[in-house]
Design an enzyme around this catalytic site. Structure first.
Site, PDB file in Angstrom:
ATOM      1  N   TYR A  62       0.802  -1.387  -0.115  1.00 14.58           N
ATOM      2  CA  TYR A  62       0.001  -0.116  -0.165  1.00 14.58           C
ATOM      3  C   TYR A  62       0.970   1.130   0.009  1.00 14.58           C
ATOM      4  CZ  TYR A  62      -4.035  -2.826   0.002  1.00 14.58           C
ATOM      5  OH  TYR A  62      -5.081  -3.665  -0.231  1.00 14.58           O
ATOM      6  N   GLN A  97     -15.421   2.319  -6.395  1.00 10.60           N
ATOM      7  CA  GLN A  97     -14.699   1.187  -5.747  1.00 10.60           C
ATOM      8  C   GLN A  97     -13.348   1.610  -5.608  1.00 10.60           C
ATOM      9  OE1 GLN A  97     -16.231  -2.793  -7.909  1.00 10.60           O
ATOM     10  NE2 GLN A  97     -16.576  -0.871  -9.237  1.00 10.60           N
ATOM     11  N   ASN A  98     -12.894   2.717  -6.230  1.00  7.36           N
ATOM     12  CA  ASN A  98     -11.627   3.072  -6.108  1.00  7.36           C
ATOM     13  C   ASN A  98     -11.031   3.554  -4.831  1.00  7.36           C
ATOM     14  OD1 ASN A  98     -11.603   2.353  -8.774  1.00  7.36           O
ATOM     15  ND2 ASN A  98     -11.584   4.447  -9.713  1.00  7.36           N
ATOM     16  N   ASP A 100      -8.179   5.618  -4.788  1.00  5.25           N
ATOM     17  CA  ASP A 100      -7.524   6.821  -5.039  1.00  5.25           C
ATOM     18  C   ASP A 100      -8.232   7.885  -4.691  1.00  5.25           C
ATOM     19  OD1 ASP A 100      -8.656   7.806  -7.197  1.00  5.25           O
ATOM     20  OD2 ASP A 100      -8.077   5.918  -8.384  1.00  5.25           O
ATOM     21  N   HIS A 115     -15.091   0.726  -1.126  1.00  2.84           N
ATOM     22  CA  HIS A 115     -13.751  -0.064  -0.672  1.00  2.84           C
ATOM     23  C   HIS A 115     -12.644   0.488   0.188  1.00  2.84           C
ATOM     24  CE1 HIS A 115     -14.691  -3.019  -4.299  1.00  2.84           C
ATOM     25  NE2 HIS A 115     -15.595  -3.076  -3.202  1.00  2.84           N
ATOM     26  N   GLY A 184     -16.060   2.214 -16.423  1.00  6.43           N
ATOM     27  CA  GLY A 184     -14.670   1.439 -15.974  1.00  6.43           C
ATOM     28  C   GLY A 184     -14.541   0.514 -14.693  1.00  6.43           C
ATOM     29  N   SER A 186     -14.816  -3.829 -14.390  1.00  2.14           N
ATOM     30  CA  SER A 186     -14.998  -5.203 -15.064  1.00  2.14           C
ATOM     31  C   SER A 186     -16.150  -5.911 -14.587  1.00  2.14           C
ATOM     32  CB  SER A 186     -13.647  -6.113 -14.968  1.00  2.14           C
ATOM     33  OG  SER A 186     -13.544  -6.165 -13.400  1.00  2.14           O
ATOM     34  N   ALA A 228     -13.431   6.376 -20.875  1.00  5.51           N
ATOM     35  CA  ALA A 228     -14.315   7.247 -20.008  1.00  5.51           C
ATOM     36  C   ALA A 228     -13.804   8.866 -20.074  1.00  5.51           C
ATOM     37  CB  ALA A 228     -14.119   6.878 -18.274  1.00  5.51           C
TER      38      ALA A 228
HETATM   39  N1  APR Z   1     -12.285   3.962 -19.411  1.00  3.32           N
HETATM   40  C1  APR Z   1     -13.112   3.346 -18.871  1.00  3.32           C
HETATM   41  N2  APR Z   1     -12.988   1.977 -18.515  1.00  3.32           N
HETATM   42  C2  APR Z   1     -11.695   1.539 -18.688  1.00  3.32           C
HETATM   43  C3  APR Z   1     -10.556   2.376 -19.078  1.00  3.32           C
HETATM   44  C4  APR Z   1     -10.698   3.655 -19.515  1.00  3.32           C
HETATM   45  N3  APR Z   1      -9.772   4.689 -19.940  1.00  3.32           N
HETATM   46  N4  APR Z   1      -9.401   1.772 -19.213  1.00  3.32           N
HETATM   47  C5  APR Z   1      -9.880   0.548 -18.893  1.00  3.32           C
HETATM   48  N5  APR Z   1     -11.005   0.167 -18.274  1.00  3.32           N
HETATM   49  C6  APR Z   1     -11.967  -0.910 -17.826  1.00  3.32           C
HETATM   50  C7  APR Z   1     -11.454  -2.094 -18.200  1.00  3.32           C
HETATM   51  O1  APR Z   1     -11.899  -2.559 -19.643  1.00  3.32           O
HETATM   52  C8  APR Z   1     -12.006  -2.842 -17.083  1.00  3.32           C
HETATM   53  O2  APR Z   1     -13.184  -3.351 -17.475  1.00  3.32           O
HETATM   54  O3  APR Z   1     -11.709  -0.778 -16.345  1.00  3.32           O
HETATM   55  C9  APR Z   1     -12.255  -1.907 -16.174  1.00  3.32           C
HETATM   56  C10 APR Z   1     -11.300  -2.283 -14.914  1.00  3.32           C
HETATM   57  O4  APR Z   1     -11.322  -3.434 -14.127  1.00  3.32           O
HETATM   58  P1  APR Z   1     -10.891  -4.237 -12.944  1.00  3.32           P
HETATM   59  O5  APR Z   1      -9.429  -3.981 -13.017  1.00  3.32           O
HETATM   60  O6  APR Z   1     -11.557  -5.251 -12.719  1.00  3.32           O
HETATM   61  O7  APR Z   1     -11.349  -2.968 -11.768  1.00  3.32           O
HETATM   62  P2  APR Z   1     -12.906  -2.913 -10.874  1.00  3.32           P
HETATM   63  O8  APR Z   1     -13.736  -3.391 -11.783  1.00  3.32           O
HETATM   64  O9  APR Z   1     -12.653  -1.424 -10.330  1.00  3.32           O
HETATM   65  O10 APR Z   1     -12.367  -3.799  -9.635  1.00  3.32           O
HETATM   66  C11 APR Z   1     -13.351  -3.947  -8.491  1.00  3.32           C
HETATM   67  O11 APR Z   1     -11.901  -5.374  -7.579  1.00  3.32           O
HETATM   68  O12 APR Z   1      -9.747  -5.698  -7.121  1.00  3.32           O
HETATM   69  C12 APR Z   1     -10.840  -5.495  -6.483  1.00  3.32           C
HETATM   70  O13 APR Z   1     -11.332  -3.993  -4.709  1.00  3.32           O
HETATM   71  C13 APR Z   1     -10.764  -3.817  -5.908  1.00  3.32           C
HETATM   72  O14 APR Z   1     -12.178  -1.965  -6.182  1.00  3.32           O
HETATM   73  C14 APR Z   1     -11.560  -3.045  -6.919  1.00  3.32           C
HETATM   74  C15 APR Z   1     -12.741  -4.299  -7.369  1.00  3.32           C
END
Ligand code: APR
Length: 242
Positions: A62, A97-98, A100, A115, A184, A186, A228
């Protein structure tokens, strides 16, 4: 779909953001690197078990993320959401969920970090006393502070297997929104990945914005496969009528 999202005077907008919204600020998403999370297997750094086993390693991870986030800036997507909040005021709600701080640096206020927050720390015993703003980097076990109750100070982050923060408020806001927009994410981590299903029970409009289809893509009424930061500025058409 047309490149606009209509928001009428009776609409309430709920936005869920994931790692993708910060990608254009230079922060890597979680699932970018073959299931590794910034180079570390997730279970080695982001679980209560990892903390119990090796608190120093968890804090080093972290610390690295704190360093990365200190130098990056909000992008056009963060600013577009802050602008929308200024227009809609209490009819807008942002759940991220971020961990930051880029949404608040862009000016967002009606915001929950479900989170947790990278620049906060808290007591591992949840005694309620040790929860504070913290930008420090802890390199070794001996540097990890203690709460006044004696517990070790841990990252504020909600780890895998833990319950996200402020779920009551989030569910209240989900229950009264008329537009749900996910940016953004997954769609792999619950409960956030289920928000679109909960919204669908009330037949609200649901949008997904991101360059790839999320795992839960079938649940959205409209999907915009673009970055985004490219699409959010200028996409909202806010009108004074219904
Ligand atoms: N604009 C929008 N979306 C984007 C961009 C962009 N420029 N670049 C990438 N992405 C998308 C990817 O296509 C993907 O679907 O952002 C998504 C990121 O997915 P993850 O890395 O799985 O992140 P997230 O869904 O926020 O994860 C959820 O999982 O690890 C845990 O607690 C952690 O909060 C996190 C949670």
């Amino acid at each position: 779909m047309s490149d606009s999202i209509e928001i009428g005077s009776n609409d309430r907008v709920f936005v869920l953001t994931g790692a993708g919204v910060s990608a254009e600020s230079g922060l890597p998403t979680f699932r970018d690197n073959n299931g590794l999370w910034n180079g570390y297997p997730v279970e080695e750094v982001a679980t209560p078990e990892a903390w119990a086993e090796d608190a120093e390693r968890v804090w080093r991870f972290y610390g690295m993320r704190r360093r990365d986030a200190l130098t990056c800036q909000p992008n056009a997507a963060h600013f577009a959401l802050a602008d929308l909040e200024r227009e809609l005021e209490e009819r807008f709600f942002l759940c991220t969920q971020n961990v930051d701080p880029l949404h608040e640096r862009a000016g967002s206020k009606r915001l929950i970090h479900m989170h947790g927050e990278l620049f906060r720390s808290r007591c591992e015993r949840e005694c309620g006393r040790g929860d504070f703003s913290d930008e420090r980097i802890y390199q070794s076990a001996s540097e990890i502070p203690r709460c006044e109750c004696g517990g070790r100070i841990r990252p504020h982050i909600v780890w895998f297997g833990e319950i996200p923060m402020e779920m009551d408020r989030i569910l209240d806001e989900l229950d009264r929104c008329t537009v749900l927009m996910v940016v953004g994410s997954s769609g792999m981590v619950h409960p956030a990945a289920s928000f679109v299903e909960w919204a669908n029970r009330r037949r609200v409009r649901t949008y997904y914005i991101g360059p790839e289809r999320p795992l839960n893509s079938v649940s959205f009424t409209q999907i915009l496969l673009r970055k985004a930061g490219e699409v959010l500025p200028g996409i909202f058409r806010v009108s004074q009528s219904g």
